[in-house]
Design a protein around this motif. Structure first.
Motif, PDB file in Angstrom:
ATOM      1  N   ASN A   1       5.583  77.382   3.558  1.00  0.00           N
ATOM      2  CA  ASN A   1       7.032  77.673   3.042  1.00  0.00           C
ATOM      3  C   ASN A   1       6.604  78.731   1.406  1.00  0.00           C
ATOM      4  O   ASN A   1       6.913  79.430   1.482  1.00  0.00           O
ATOM      5  N   ARG A   2       4.957  78.291   1.663  1.00  0.00           N
ATOM      6  CA  ARG A   2       4.475  79.086   0.150  1.00  0.00           C
ATOM      7  C   ARG A   2       4.195  80.560   1.258  1.00  0.00           C
ATOM      8  O   ARG A   2       4.659  81.563  -0.462  1.00  0.00           O
ATOM      9  N   ALA A   3       3.639  80.974   1.904  1.00  0.00           N
ATOM     10  CA  ALA A   3       3.584  82.199   2.129  1.00  0.00           C
ATOM     11  C   ALA A   3       4.829  83.237   2.499  1.00  0.00           C
ATOM     12  O   ALA A   3       5.222  83.994   2.058  1.00  0.00           O
ATOM     13  N   MET A   4       5.768  82.068   2.914  1.00  0.00           N
ATOM     14  CA  MET A   4       7.301  83.155   3.224  1.00  0.00           C
ATOM     15  C   MET A   4       7.877  83.275   1.807  1.00  0.00           C
ATOM     16  O   MET A   4       9.079  84.749   1.659  1.00  0.00           O
ATOM     17  N   ILE A   5       7.448  82.783   0.433  1.00  0.00           N
ATOM     18  CA  ILE A   5       8.185  82.570  -0.812  1.00  0.00           C
ATOM     19  C   ILE A   5       7.322  83.637  -1.428  1.00  0.00           C
ATOM     20  O   ILE A   5       8.272  84.532  -2.264  1.00  0.00           O
ATOM     21  N   LYS A   6       6.185  83.500  -1.574  1.00  0.00           N
ATOM     22  CA  LYS A   6       5.637  84.753  -2.067  1.00  0.00           C
ATOM     23  C   LYS A   6       6.204  86.090  -1.270  1.00  0.00           C
ATOM     24  O   LYS A   6       5.570  87.304  -2.057  1.00  0.00           O
TER      25      LYS A   6
ATOM     26  N   SER B   1       2.953  86.830  -7.456  1.00  0.00           N
ATOM     27  CA  SER B   1       1.359  86.519  -7.753  1.00  0.00           C
ATOM     28  C   SER B   1       1.198  85.387  -7.037  1.00  0.00           C
ATOM     29  O   SER B   1       2.190  84.324  -7.511  1.00  0.00           O
ATOM     30  N   ASP B   2      -0.343  85.378  -7.132  1.00  0.00           N
ATOM     31  CA  ASP B   2      -0.190  83.702  -6.794  1.00  0.00           C
ATOM     32  C   ASP B   2      -0.642  82.873  -8.055  1.00  0.00           C
ATOM     33  O   ASP B   2      -0.795  82.064  -7.741  1.00  0.00           O
TER      34      ASP B   2
ATOM     35  N   TYR C   1       5.063  78.994  -9.845  1.00  0.00           N
ATOM     36  CA  TYR C   1       5.993  78.417  -8.762  1.00  0.00           C
ATOM     37  C   TYR C   1       4.890  78.349  -7.684  1.00  0.00           C
ATOM     38  O   TYR C   1       4.520  77.278  -6.958  1.00  0.00           O
ATOM     39  N   MET C   2       4.052  80.059  -7.315  1.00  0.00           N
ATOM     40  CA  MET C   2       3.318  79.499  -6.807  1.00  0.00           C
ATOM     41  C   MET C   2       1.515  78.447  -6.602  1.00  0.00           C
ATOM     42  O   MET C   2       1.505  77.570  -6.467  1.00  0.00           O
ATOM     43  N   ARG C   3       1.666  78.507  -8.145  1.00  0.00           N
ATOM     44  CA  ARG C   3       0.107  76.966  -8.091  1.00  0.00           C
ATOM     45  C   ARG C   3       0.794  76.015  -8.174  1.00  0.00           C
ATOM     46  O   ARG C   3       0.248  75.290  -8.056  1.00  0.00           O
TER      47      ARG C   3
END
Length: 273
Positions: A142-147, A153-154, A158-160
Motif C-alpha cells: 500500500n505504501r508503494a501504491m500511494i507513493k 517522496s520517502d 505520511y510515507m514515514r
C-alpha cells in the motif's frame, strides 16, 4: 548463589515457613532451644544427633536425606524418571551437576515462567512470525501504491508513518522474550536478597559515609573509637563494655605497629646539648 541449601539453611527455612520461634519449636519437638539454635547457626552437620534429625524430619514432614543434604527433594518420589518426559541428554546434564539445578527449579516455579514458555513456543513455531511478515508486506504494498499515485517522496510525513508501522520481527521477539526473562531474574534476585553470599546494594563509599555520620553523632571519644574500629576490624565493638574495649585497645596499641607513633625527632624540637 549456592546450588544446594546447607543443613542450617534448611532447618531455618522450615521453621520460618511455619512461623515458629525457637521456643515454640522446642516445646513441640522436645529438643532444647539452645540445641535448635546451634543447629541453625553453626556447622553442626557432624555434631547433630541422629535422634534430632529423625525428630525434626518427622515434625516438618520431610525426609532425613533432605536435611542431611543428600537430596534437595523434601519428599520421597518413587516414580521412574521416564514419567518426567526428559530425554537422555537432559538427564545426563542434570546428573552431572554442571548446571545450577536449584536455580533451574526456582525458575520453573516462578509465576512468569509459564509466560516465557508460551512466548518461546510462539516464536519457535513461526506462526506469529508469518503473520508479522504478511502484515509488513501488506503495508509495503500500500505504501508503494500511494507513493506512485500521489508522487510522494520517502521523506513525506505520511510515507514515514507507514514505514514506522512496519514491525521488526527480531526486535519484537527480543523484547517479548527479554521481558519475560527479566521478570524471572528480578524475582529470583529478590528471593535471594538476604542470602549470606549475595552482594550488597551498598557501595564502599556508602558504608564509609554511614560510618562517618555515626561517628559524628557519637557522644564520647570512646564511642567514636568503637564505631571506627568496628568497621576496621569487622567486629561489633559497640557491644563491649568500656573496660573490655580499653583492654583490647591496650593490646592493639602495644603489639600492632600500625598504631605506634613514629620514632625520632623529625621536625620537632632539637635535643638540648
Amino acid at each position: 548463589m549456592n546450588c544446594k541449601l546447607t543443613l542450617q539453611e534448611k532447618l531455618k527455612d522450615l521453621r520460618t515457613e511455619r512461623g515458629l520461634s525457637l521456643v515454640e519449636l522446642s516445646e513441640k519437638t522436645g529438643i532444647s532451644k539452645s540445641a535448635l539454635g546451634s543447629y541453625e547457626s553453626d556447622d553442626t552437620k557432624n555434631a547433630i544427633t541422629v535422634n534430632a534429625i529423625v525428630t525434626l524430619a518427622g515434625f516438618y514432614g520431610v525426609t532425613s536425606d533432605y536435611l542431611l543434604e543428600i537430596t534437595e527433594n523434601r519428599e520421597h518420589h518413587p516414580f521412574p524418571v521416564d514419567e518426567l518426559g526428559l530425554d537422555d541428554e537432559t538427564i545426563d546434564l542434570l546428573k552431572k551437576r554442571n548446571l545450577n539445578v536449584r536455580l533451574i527449579c526456582e525458575m520453573i516455579k516462578d509465576s512468569h515462567f509459564s509466560d516465557f514458555l508460551s512466548d518461546l513456543e510462539i516464536y519457535v513455531d513461526n506462526l506469529a512470525s508469518a503473520q508479522i511478515r504478511n502484515m509488513n508486506k501488506y503495508i509495503e504494498h500500500n505504501r508503494a501504491m500511494i507513493k506512485d499515485k500521489y508522487a510522494l517522496s520517502d521523506s513525506d510525513h505520511y510515507m514515514r508513518s507507514l514505514k514506522a508501522a512496519l514491525i521488526d520481527e527480531d526486535n519484537y521477539f527480543d523484547n517479548l522474550l527479554g521481558n519475560d526473562i527479566s521478570a524471572i531474574a528480578k524475582d529470583l534476585r529478590e528471593l535471594h536478597k538476604k542470602d549470606s553470599n549475595t552482594g550488597s546494594n551498598d557501595t564502599v563509599f556508602d558504608e564509609f559515609m554511614d560510618t562517618c555520620e555515626e561517628v559524628q553523632k557519637a557522644d564520647s571519644i570512646t564511642q567514636k573509637q568503637m564505631l571506627t574500629y568496628s568497621k576496621l576490624f569487622q567486629m561489633n565493638f559497640t557491644k563491649m563494655d568500656p573496660y573490655e574495649f580499653k583492654t583490647f585497645m591496650d593490646i592493639v596499641e602495644r603489639y600492632s605497629t600500625a598504631f605506634k607513633s613514629a620514632k625520632g625527632n623529625g621536625r620537632g624540637k632539637k635535643k638540648r646539648k
